[in-house]
Design an enzyme around this catalytic site. Structure first.
Site, PDB file in Angstrom:
ATOM      1  N   LEU A  53      -2.298   3.182   7.461  1.00  0.00           N
ATOM      2  CA  LEU A  53      -2.311   2.212   6.364  1.00  0.00           C
ATOM      3  C   LEU A  53      -1.704   0.901   6.838  1.00  0.00           C
ATOM      4  O   LEU A  53      -0.706   0.886   7.551  1.00  0.00           O
ATOM      5  CB  LEU A  53      -1.515   2.744   5.172  1.00  0.00           C
ATOM      6  CG  LEU A  53      -2.080   3.978   4.481  1.00  0.00           C
ATOM      7  CD1 LEU A  53      -1.367   4.212   3.149  1.00  0.00           C
ATOM      8  CD2 LEU A  53      -3.575   3.849   4.212  1.00  0.00           C
ATOM      9  N   SER A  54      -2.338  -0.202   6.430  1.00  0.00           N
ATOM     10  CA  SER A  54      -1.873  -1.535   6.809  1.00  0.00           C
ATOM     11  C   SER A  54      -2.391  -2.521   5.773  1.00  0.00           C
ATOM     12  O   SER A  54      -3.497  -2.340   5.252  1.00  0.00           O
ATOM     13  CB  SER A  54      -2.457  -1.889   8.186  1.00  0.00           C
ATOM     14  OG  SER A  54      -2.396  -3.280   8.391  1.00  0.00           O
ATOM     15  N   GLN A 109       6.773 -15.939  11.923  1.00  0.00           N
ATOM     16  CA  GLN A 109       6.372 -14.831  12.802  1.00  0.00           C
ATOM     17  C   GLN A 109       4.872 -14.829  13.096  1.00  0.00           C
ATOM     18  O   GLN A 109       4.370 -13.940  13.762  1.00  0.00           O
ATOM     19  CB  GLN A 109       6.827 -13.489  12.243  1.00  0.00           C
ATOM     20  CG  GLN A 109       6.099 -13.000  11.005  1.00  0.00           C
ATOM     21  CD  GLN A 109       6.739 -11.752  10.427  1.00  0.00           C
ATOM     22  OE1 GLN A 109       7.794 -11.798   9.822  1.00  0.00           O
ATOM     23  NE2 GLN A 109       6.092 -10.604  10.618  1.00  0.00           N
ATOM     24  N   GLU A 154       7.258   3.141  11.056  1.00  0.00           N
ATOM     25  CA  GLU A 154       7.126   3.367  12.503  1.00  0.00           C
ATOM     26  C   GLU A 154       5.801   2.849  13.048  1.00  0.00           C
ATOM     27  O   GLU A 154       5.590   2.851  14.249  1.00  0.00           O
ATOM     28  CB  GLU A 154       7.284   4.864  12.817  1.00  0.00           C
ATOM     29  CG  GLU A 154       8.725   5.307  12.711  1.00  0.00           C
ATOM     30  CD  GLU A 154       8.928   6.813  12.818  1.00  0.00           C
ATOM     31  OE1 GLU A 154       7.922   7.555  12.884  1.00  0.00           O
ATOM     32  OE2 GLU A 154      10.097   7.228  12.827  1.00  0.00           O
ATOM     33  N   HIS A 199       3.986   1.341   2.276  1.00  0.00           N
ATOM     34  CA  HIS A 199       5.187   0.681   1.751  1.00  0.00           C
ATOM     35  C   HIS A 199       5.840   1.554   0.675  1.00  0.00           C
ATOM     36  O   HIS A 199       7.064   1.643   0.592  1.00  0.00           O
ATOM     37  CB  HIS A 199       4.826  -0.663   1.104  1.00  0.00           C
ATOM     38  CG  HIS A 199       4.304  -1.691   2.043  1.00  0.00           C
ATOM     39  ND1 HIS A 199       2.990  -2.109   2.022  1.00  0.00           N
ATOM     40  CD2 HIS A 199       4.902  -2.395   3.026  1.00  0.00           C
ATOM     41  CE1 HIS A 199       2.819  -3.045   2.946  1.00  0.00           C
ATOM     42  NE2 HIS A 199       3.952  -3.234   3.574  1.00  0.00           N
ATOM     43  N   HIS A 248       0.860  -1.178   0.000  1.00  0.00           N
ATOM     44  CA  HIS A 248       0.000   0.000   0.000  1.00  0.00           C
ATOM     45  C   HIS A 248       0.897   1.228   0.000  1.00  0.00           C
ATOM     46  O   HIS A 248       2.136   1.114  -0.004  1.00  0.00           O
ATOM     47  CB  HIS A 248      -0.953  -0.024   1.190  1.00  0.00           C
ATOM     48  CG  HIS A 248      -0.262  -0.280   2.497  1.00  0.00           C
ATOM     49  ND1 HIS A 248       0.619   0.611   3.052  1.00  0.00           N
ATOM     50  CD2 HIS A 248      -0.288  -1.346   3.338  1.00  0.00           C
ATOM     51  CE1 HIS A 248       1.070   0.143   4.187  1.00  0.00           C
ATOM     52  NE2 HIS A 248       0.555  -1.063   4.382  1.00  0.00           N
TER      53      HIS A 248
HETATM   54  O1  PAF Z   1       6.765  -5.559   8.918  1.00  0.00           O
HETATM   55  C1  PAF Z   1       6.691  -6.552   8.168  1.00  0.00           C
HETATM   56  O2  PAF Z   1       6.041  -6.541   7.127  1.00  0.00           O
HETATM   57  C2  PAF Z   1       7.396  -7.841   8.565  1.00  0.00           C
HETATM   58  O3  PAF Z   1       7.357  -8.038   9.943  1.00  0.00           O
HETATM   59  C3  PAF Z   1       8.847  -7.919   8.047  1.00  0.00           C
HETATM   60  C4  PAF Z   1       9.716  -6.847   8.658  1.00  0.00           C
HETATM   61  C5  PAF Z   1       8.845  -7.788   6.532  1.00  0.00           C
HETATM   62  C6  PAF Z   1       9.455  -9.275   8.410  1.00  0.00           C
HETATM   63  O4  PAF Z   1       8.726 -10.328   7.867  1.00  0.00           O
END
Ligand code: PAF
Length: 283
Positions: free
Chosen positions: A187-188, A61, A151, A37, A34
């Site tokens: 934004l996410s 993760q 951030e 990024h 988005h």
């Molecule tokens: O913030 C993210 O999208 C993820 O945690 C990252 C830093 C790409 C690691 O997978």
């Protein structure tokens, strides 16, 4: 723009670029790109000879398998957007290119110096072990001069800075400000999972945080926390998982507005089934 799928090809590319004396910037992402990024990419393009973006939905993760399955995957659209923004190459490996089965079935150990015990770390056990594991691999493969992170993931940024200092990676970590919709919603990639109505409701998260910034004169820290949590929880469709007011460097909770010079409020809220995070600087 090249799309690289293997570790060997990424290493070869970076070696060739470095032999030509080029500087390399890396933007690690999980895709579903988005405008937030894109701001990282734009800055990376401006500050380095070459910008590489990694797109990898990192399974280690995710402590919730459902969340991993639901995570949006939009490689074609992402590639188009990156090409238009002068990205030099995308690193988009498959899971088995990155991890063997032992790594996939165990927790990566790392000394976080307590940074993983609060907030996201408390509610998503093992999450930051996976983040550090993948970001470390990406750093070692692409040996960037600079790497860019948003951030919005405030705790992640602090942990990555700690990892770089601990491992003595010669990489400059650049934190970039949260990008918001006009409504204030941060934004996410997860916003794609919200219905139109949920998206509307979710705007109350930032509205509430913003309103609380003025409270330093009239409320203490505990009263501010109670007010923010109650205000958000009173909105149908929103449920606060945690809201903490912390020292922005150590991530430890503060009790008094005078406890630190850098104070940030970090919140996680469920909007329906979608988990959203946001933060605001108090001082
Ligand atoms: O913030 C993210 O999208 C993820 O945690 C990252 C830093 C790409 C690691 O997978």
């Amino acid at each position: 723009m090249e799309i690289i799928k293997t570790q060997v090809a990424l290493r070869d590319l970076v070696t060739a670029l470095k032999n030509e004396g080029k500087t390399v910037g890396l933007v690690p992402t999980m895709g579903a790109l988005h405008n937030g990024h894109l701001q990282l990419v734009k800055r990376c393009v401006k500050e380095n000879d070459v910008c590489i973006v990694s797109i990898f939905v990192n399974p280690t993760q995710f402590n919730d398998k459902n969340d991993l399955a639901k995570y949006p995957r939009t490689l074609e659209a992402d590639a188009k957007m990156l090409e238009e923004n002068n990205c030099y190459a995308i690193f988009a490996p498959e899971v088995d290119e990155i991890y063997d089965s032992t790594e996939l079935n165990s927790t990566f150990e790392f000394d976080f110096n307590g940074l993983d015990k609060v907030m996201e770390g408390k509610f998503r056990p093992g999450h930051f072990n996976g983040v550090v594991q993948i970001v470390g691999k990406l750093f070692e493969l692409s040996t960037p001069d600079k790497a860019y992170f948003g951030e919005k993931d405030f705790q992640q940024l602090a942990i990555i800075r700690h990892m770089v200092a601990t491992k003595k990676y010669p990489i400059e970590i650049i934190g970039c400000p949260i990008v918001r919709e006009e409504s204030g919603l941060a934004l996410s990639s997860r916003n794609m999972l919200l219905s139109a109505n949920e998206k509307d409701i979710a705007t109350n998260i930032y509205k509430t945080l913003k309103e609380s910034v003025g409270f330093q004169q009239i409320k203490n820290v505990a009263e501010t926390i109670d007010w923010v949590v109650a205000k958000i929880n009173n909105i149908e469709g929103l449920r606060v998982e945690y809201f903490e007011i912390v020292n922005g460097n150590t991530l430890q909770s503060v009790k008094d507005w005078n406890d630190a010079n850098y104070i940030v409020g970090c919140v996680t809220v469920f909007c329906g089934a979608v988990r959203l995070i946001d933060n605001i600087q108090y001082k």
